[in-house]
Motif scaffolding. Structure first.
Motif, short mmCIF file in Angstrom:
data_model
loop_
_atom_site.label_atom_id
_atom_site.label_comp_id
_atom_site.label_asym_id
_atom_site.label_seq_id
_atom_site.Cartn_x
_atom_site.Cartn_y
_atom_site.Cartn_z
N LEU A 212 0.80 -1.22 0.00
CA LEU A 212 0.00 0.00 0.00
C LEU A 212 0.84 1.27 0.00
N ALA A 213 2.14 1.15 0.23
CA ALA A 213 3.00 2.32 0.32
C ALA A 213 3.35 2.87 -1.06
N GLU A 214 3.45 4.19 -1.17
CA GLU A 214 3.90 4.80 -2.42
C GLU A 214 5.40 4.60 -2.60
N ASP A 215 6.15 4.60 -1.50
CA ASP A 215 7.59 4.44 -1.54
C ASP A 215 7.99 3.50 -0.41
N THR A 216 8.57 2.34 -0.74
CA THR A 216 8.93 1.37 0.29
C THR A 216 10.34 1.61 0.85
N GLY A 217 11.10 2.50 0.24
CA GLY A 217 12.48 2.71 0.66
C GLY A 217 12.66 2.97 2.15
N PRO A 218 11.82 3.83 2.77
CA PRO A 218 12.02 4.13 4.19
C PRO A 218 11.89 2.91 5.10
N PHE A 219 11.22 1.86 4.65
CA PHE A 219 11.03 0.70 5.52
C PHE A 219 12.31 -0.13 5.66
N TYR A 220 13.32 0.15 4.86
CA TYR A 220 14.56 -0.60 4.94
C TYR A 220 15.66 0.15 5.70
N ALA A 221 15.25 1.22 6.36
CA ALA A 221 16.11 1.95 7.28
C ALA A 221 15.46 1.87 8.67
N PRO A 222 16.20 2.16 9.73
CA PRO A 222 15.61 2.11 11.08
C PRO A 222 14.36 2.97 11.18
N VAL A 223 13.38 2.47 11.90
CA VAL A 223 12.10 3.17 12.00
C VAL A 223 12.26 4.55 12.62
N GLU A 224 13.29 4.72 13.47
CA GLU A 224 13.50 6.01 14.12
C GLU A 224 13.83 7.11 13.11
N GLU A 225 14.28 6.71 11.93
CA GLU A 225 14.67 7.68 10.92
C GLU A 225 13.49 8.09 10.03
N SER A 226 12.30 7.65 10.36
CA SER A 226 11.15 7.89 9.50
C SER A 226 10.03 8.58 10.26
N ASP A 227 9.03 9.02 9.51
CA ASP A 227 7.79 9.53 10.10
C ASP A 227 6.81 8.37 10.15
N PHE A 228 6.80 7.65 11.26
CA PHE A 228 6.04 6.41 11.38
C PHE A 228 4.56 6.64 11.08
N ASP A 229 3.98 7.68 11.65
CA ASP A 229 2.54 7.90 11.51
C ASP A 229 2.16 8.13 10.05
N VAL A 230 2.95 8.91 9.34
CA VAL A 230 2.64 9.21 7.94
C VAL A 230 2.81 7.97 7.08
N LEU A 231 3.92 7.23 7.29
CA LEU A 231 4.21 6.08 6.44
C LEU A 231 3.25 4.92 6.67
N THR A 232 2.72 4.78 7.87
CA THR A 232 1.82 3.65 8.17
C THR A 232 0.35 4.00 8.03
N ALA A 233 0.03 5.24 7.74
CA ALA A 233 -1.38 5.64 7.63
C ALA A 233 -2.16 4.78 6.63
N PRO A 234 -1.62 4.48 5.43
CA PRO A 234 -2.38 3.62 4.49
C PRO A 234 -2.66 2.22 5.06
N LEU A 235 -1.73 1.69 5.86
CA LEU A 235 -1.94 0.37 6.46
C LEU A 235 -3.12 0.39 7.41
N TRP A 236 -3.17 1.37 8.33
CA TRP A 236 -4.25 1.41 9.32
C TRP A 236 -5.60 1.70 8.65
N GLU A 237 -5.59 2.53 7.61
CA GLU A 237 -6.83 2.78 6.88
C GLU A 237 -7.35 1.49 6.26
N PHE A 238 -6.44 0.71 5.71
CA PHE A 238 -6.81 -0.58 5.11
C PHE A 238 -7.34 -1.55 6.17
N LEU A 239 -6.62 -1.70 7.27
CA LEU A 239 -7.04 -2.65 8.31
C LEU A 239 -8.34 -2.22 8.98
#
Length: 403
Positions: A212-239
């Motif tokens: 569901l992600a537009e860009d999967t690149g951030p998922f291959y770096a530590p989660v602390e380096e990302s905006d977790f809420d923004v990147l996972t929003a499509p997942l929670w909307e789907f679930l």
């Protein structure tokens, strides 16, 4: 590896103690085999499937007959139990006679042990059977969920997520997460997935995250380096949209793959998933699933990874553990593991590295009527950085437990 040593030893006793504590050298395989004979190796391994437990028992019989090793399966519900034991032993000052000799491990548990210097080695690339993995052409055996292995664990199992469905109940299977949502809406109660943090439940939400992600690149770096809420929003909307249409309205989830398989076998659901490409065929062979079940994959690829074997830094029997790990890389052990009638889990060996007899052993395996041929398994989606596991688990549990 630093070893604790009593200070008041005489020179003779000090020499004997150093000799006794010297780690086995994997470069000297003859010496490793000699040291391993007569040892009891305690293998801490997940025990949630009887087929896997039976395979480990078969392994125990083989290594005892060939190498004089007693292999004891310490059955785990979660690999983290073994990691916690090793941590506790280090905190207690037990740096030489640990209770864990070998761990079935990958992902966040490996990352934790490596980061905390809890691993013996490097050793894995010196195993006699290791070259059969063709590591120079197969980087997957040298990286565990993006973390460099550095010879600290040996690959032994290859897994990929697949879906399976009962053709007697389902006419057209979905081929993406949005299509699965549409199907679930049209067929309420006929799909579910295991409860997070079960590994298969984690696999499902990770598959959805990547799809569901537009860009999967951030998922291959530590989660602390990302905006977790923004990147996972499509997942929670789907679930959030999917759960009301799941088995039992999403108010309960099967505990593991075995319970999920039983739901399919009992006709309660029409679609399920597995982290083994041959699970459905094996279950048909064992009369757990009807012969009308078949496997399928999503169009944009499926999550996959390797499992490894690691030896703790304070293992009492590292020589025996290395011998067991090498046996599990042998064509004999890998082919038996891949047989759906035994287990049905993928090999880590490169067929072009095997001799003719070994290739024929694999070619003779009947993968079963529900197993997709390799060319139809699609693109493999790599496992995200281990730090995403805990973050996704915590967020899932906060949102859905108790609802």
């Amino acid at each position: 590896m630093q070893r604790s040593m009593p200070r008041a030893l005489s020179p003779l006793l000090l020499s004997l103690s150093l000799s006794a504590q010297a780690a086995p050298d994997p470069h000297d395989w003859a010496a490793v085999l000699e040291e391993a004979r007569g040892q009891e190796v305690f293998w801490y391994a997940w025990a949630g499937e009887e087929r896997i437990n039976d395979y480990i028992q078969w392994t125990a019989e083989r290594v005892e007959a060939r190498h004089g090793i007693t292999l004891t399966h310490v059955k785990l519900g979660d690999t983290a139990e073994a990691v916690s034991r090793v941590l506790a032993e280090r905190q207690a000052g037990n740096d030489d006679t640990g209770s864990v000799d070998l761990i079935w491990i990958n992902g966040e548990n490996f990352a934790t042990m490596k980061a905390n210097d809890l691993l013996f080695g490097p050793w894995a690339e010196q195993l006699p059977h290791y070259p059969l993995t063709a590591p120079e052409d197969n980087p997957a055996v040298r990286y565990d969920w993006t973390i460099p292995v550095d010879g600290l664990e040996s690959p032994w199992d290859s897994s990929q997520v697949v879906f399976y469905y009962d053709t007697a109940l389902v006419d057209d299977h979905p081929d993406s997460m949005p299509a699965l949502l549409d199907w679930a809406r049209a067929n309420p109660g006929e799909f579910t997935y295991p409860r997070v943090p079960n590994f298969l439940g984690n696999a499902f939400i990770t598959q959805a995250l990547l799809e569901l992600a537009e860009d999967t690149g951030p998922f291959y770096a530590p989660v602390e380096e990302s905006d977790f809420d923004v990147l996972t929003a499509p997942l929670w909307e789907f679930l959030d949209a999917l759960h009301p249409h799941l088995w039992r309205g999403g108010r309960a989830f099967p505990a593991n793959s075995s319970e999920l398989r039983r739901l399919m076998g009992d006709g309660e659901i029409g679609i399920a998933l597995s982290f083994s490409t041959t699970e459905a065929s094996g279950a048909i062979a064992n009369f757990e699933l009807p012969e009308t079940v078949r496997s399928y994959v999503h169009a944009d690829g499926m999550l996959g990874n390797l499992s490894f074997l690691a030896i703790p830094y304070n293992a009492s029997h590292p020589a025996g553990a290395m011998v067991v790990a090498d046996f599990l890389l042998s064509p004999e052990a890998q082919a038996r593991k891949q047989d759906p009638a035994v287990w049905g889990s993928g090999t880590v060996l490169a067929m072009e590295r095997l001799d003719e007899e070994a290739r024929e052993r694999f070619a003779a395996i009947d993968l079963g009527i529900a197993t997709l041929p390799p060319e139809e398994l699609g693109e493999l989606l790599g496992q995200p950085h281990p730090s995403w596991v805990d973050a996704l688990e915590a967020a899932w549990l906060e949102r859905y437990v108790g609802q």
